[in-house]
Motif scaffolding. Structure first.
Motif, PDB file in Angstrom:
ATOM      1  N   ALA A   1      -1.378   9.239 -11.924  1.00  0.00           N
ATOM      2  CA  ALA A   1      -2.136   9.407 -13.162  1.00  0.00           C
ATOM      3  C   ALA A   1      -3.459   8.652 -13.092  1.00  0.00           C
ATOM      4  N   HIS A   2      -3.409   7.435 -12.599  1.00  0.00           N
ATOM      5  CA  HIS A   2      -4.629   6.638 -12.484  1.00  0.00           C
ATOM      6  C   HIS A   2      -5.618   7.287 -11.521  1.00  0.00           C
ATOM      7  N   SER A   3      -5.104   7.819 -10.411  1.00  0.00           N
ATOM      8  CA  SER A   3      -5.972   8.462  -9.436  1.00  0.00           C
ATOM      9  C   SER A   3      -6.668   9.681 -10.041  1.00  0.00           C
ATOM     10  N   ALA A   4      -5.928  10.479 -10.804  1.00  0.00           N
ATOM     11  CA  ALA A   4      -6.530  11.656 -11.434  1.00  0.00           C
ATOM     12  C   ALA A   4      -7.656  11.257 -12.384  1.00  0.00           C
ATOM     13  N   ILE A   5      -7.404  10.225 -13.182  1.00  0.00           N
ATOM     14  CA  ILE A   5      -8.429   9.750 -14.114  1.00  0.00           C
ATOM     15  C   ILE A   5      -9.624   9.176 -13.367  1.00  0.00           C
ATOM     16  N   SER A   6      -9.326   8.385 -12.324  1.00  0.00           N
ATOM     17  CA  SER A   6     -10.388   7.756 -11.545  1.00  0.00           C
ATOM     18  C   SER A   6     -11.244   8.783 -10.817  1.00  0.00           C
TER      19      SER A   6
ATOM     20  N   ALA B   1       4.639   5.072  -8.496  1.00  0.00           N
ATOM     21  CA  ALA B   1       4.007   6.245  -7.886  1.00  0.00           C
ATOM     22  C   ALA B   1       3.421   7.163  -8.951  1.00  0.00           C
ATOM     23  N   ALA B   2       4.162   7.388 -10.039  1.00  0.00           N
ATOM     24  CA  ALA B   2       3.677   8.247 -11.121  1.00  0.00           C
ATOM     25  C   ALA B   2       2.441   7.647 -11.784  1.00  0.00           C
ATOM     26  N   ILE B   3       2.456   6.334 -11.993  1.00  0.00           N
ATOM     27  CA  ILE B   3       1.294   5.667 -12.585  1.00  0.00           C
ATOM     28  C   ILE B   3       0.101   5.752 -11.648  1.00  0.00           C
ATOM     29  N   ALA B   4       0.354   5.585 -10.350  1.00  0.00           N
ATOM     30  CA  ALA B   4      -0.722   5.691  -9.363  1.00  0.00           C
ATOM     31  C   ALA B   4      -1.330   7.086  -9.363  1.00  0.00           C
TER      32      ALA B   4
ATOM     33  N   ALA C   1       4.353  11.430  -1.105  1.00  0.00           N
ATOM     34  CA  ALA C   1       3.321  11.734  -2.106  1.00  0.00           C
ATOM     35  C   ALA C   1       2.500  10.483  -2.421  1.00  0.00           C
ATOM     36  N   TYR C   2       3.179   9.354  -2.513  1.00  0.00           N
ATOM     37  CA  TYR C   2       2.518   8.076  -2.791  1.00  0.00           C
ATOM     38  C   TYR C   2       1.513   7.756  -1.685  1.00  0.00           C
TER      39      TYR C   2
ATOM     40  N   TRP D   1      -5.278  -5.991 -17.219  1.00  0.00           N
ATOM     41  CA  TRP D   1      -3.842  -5.925 -17.499  1.00  0.00           C
ATOM     42  C   TRP D   1      -3.333  -4.487 -17.491  1.00  0.00           C
ATOM     43  N   VAL D   2      -4.141  -3.559 -17.998  1.00  0.00           N
ATOM     44  CA  VAL D   2      -3.735  -2.153 -18.005  1.00  0.00           C
ATOM     45  C   VAL D   2      -3.538  -1.650 -16.572  1.00  0.00           C
ATOM     46  N   LEU D   3      -4.371  -2.122 -15.659  1.00  0.00           N
ATOM     47  CA  LEU D   3      -4.313  -1.672 -14.264  1.00  0.00           C
ATOM     48  C   LEU D   3      -3.292  -2.419 -13.414  1.00  0.00           C
ATOM     49  N   LEU D   4      -2.571  -3.372 -14.005  1.00  0.00           N
ATOM     50  CA  LEU D   4      -1.605  -4.147 -13.237  1.00  0.00           C
ATOM     51  C   LEU D   4      -0.600  -3.277 -12.472  1.00  0.00           C
ATOM     52  N   PRO D   5      -0.058  -2.191 -13.050  1.00  0.00           N
ATOM     53  CA  PRO D   5       0.899  -1.363 -12.291  1.00  0.00           C
ATOM     54  C   PRO D   5       0.281  -0.680 -11.069  1.00  0.00           C
TER      55      PRO D   5
END
Length: 248
Positions: A225-230, A220-223, A154-155, A189-193
């Motif tokens: 979530a970030h991808s959905a927002i992006s 992977a979960a943060i990625a 998935a990642y 800093w927020v995007l560090l993960p």
């Protein structure tokens, strides 16, 4: 070229470092590791490359080779506590050299469409390959953690899709003559993960299965979530560009 082109190796290196330090693009909103660690280290690599007569494509090839070496270690060496360090270091070094090829191209006046294409193609293969190799290594050495292989698959999809989204959106915005908006230090800093460097160094835990099995899925979960927002933001911005173009 410049007055130091035929000077000593040291003179060429010092000139290159000075030029690179004074001609950096803004880092506002760029993930923290990339902004403050990778780009700074890449200046050193680019300066060494300039002084040594390397071409940008040579640096791209070195980047690919370093990343490949890290992935090969994952595949051929059974997990051990010591293994995580060389794997993480090789992956991080590959990312470092990936940031250096473009700087060397601009410094040496060797920027080219072909070189930029090669750089992006290598990135497009490398980014999902890290996760695909992880999935295979999990099934070979830790089959009881099969669910982690699914996370890795998935990642890889998330990484691939996000990479294409970013490249295309930035190209469209640039073509439209609009400025790129990235945010400030807090965003870095927020995007560090989500930073590729963070992913590379997370493999230092590869030999410590319980820790890796926590950190990797969290990234992977943060990625995701970030991808959905992006993706939502990119679609909104490009739709606004379309509307502005049609009204103009």
């Amino acid at each position: 070229m410049n007055d130091h082109a035929d000077g000593s190796w040291r003179a060429r290196y010092e000139w290159a470092r000075s030029s690179l330090d004074g001609a950096q693009k803004t880092g506002q909103g760029v993930p923290a590791y990339t902004r403050w660690v990778n780009r700074r280290g890449a200046r050193v690599v680019a300066a060494v490359g300039y002084a040594s007569g390397w071409t940008p494509n040579m640096v791209t090839a070195m980047s690919a080779a370093l990343s490949l070496a890290g992935m090969v270690l994952l595949l051929v060496v059974p997990p051990a506590a010591w293994l995580g360090l060389p794997v993480a270091a090789l992956l991080a070094a590959g990312y470092l050299f990936d940031s250096a090829d473009g700087q060397l191209a601009r410094l040496s006046g060797r920027s080219s469409k072909a070189g930029e294409w090669i750089d992006h193609v290598v990135d497009a293969f490398r980014s999902p390959a890290i996760h695909l190799v992880t999935a295979v290594a999990v099934m070979v050495y830790r089959p009881d953690s099969w669910w982690l292989a699914l996370v890795a698959l998935a990642y890889s999809l998330i990484t691939s899709g996000q990479f294409l989204s970013q490249i295309l959106a930035e190209a469209f915005v640039k073509k439209a003559g609009r400025p790129q908006t990235r945010g400030g230090d807090l965003r870095s800093w927020v995007l560090l993960p989500t930073d590729p460097g963070t992913l590379c160094w997370s493999f230092i835990l590869w030999g410590v299965s319980p820790l890796f099995a926590v950190v990797y899925p969290v990234l992977a979960a943060i990625a995701a979530a970030h991808s959905a927002i992006s993706l939502r933001r990119r679609f909104r911005d490009l739709t606004a560009l379309d509307n502005a173009s049609s009204q103009g």
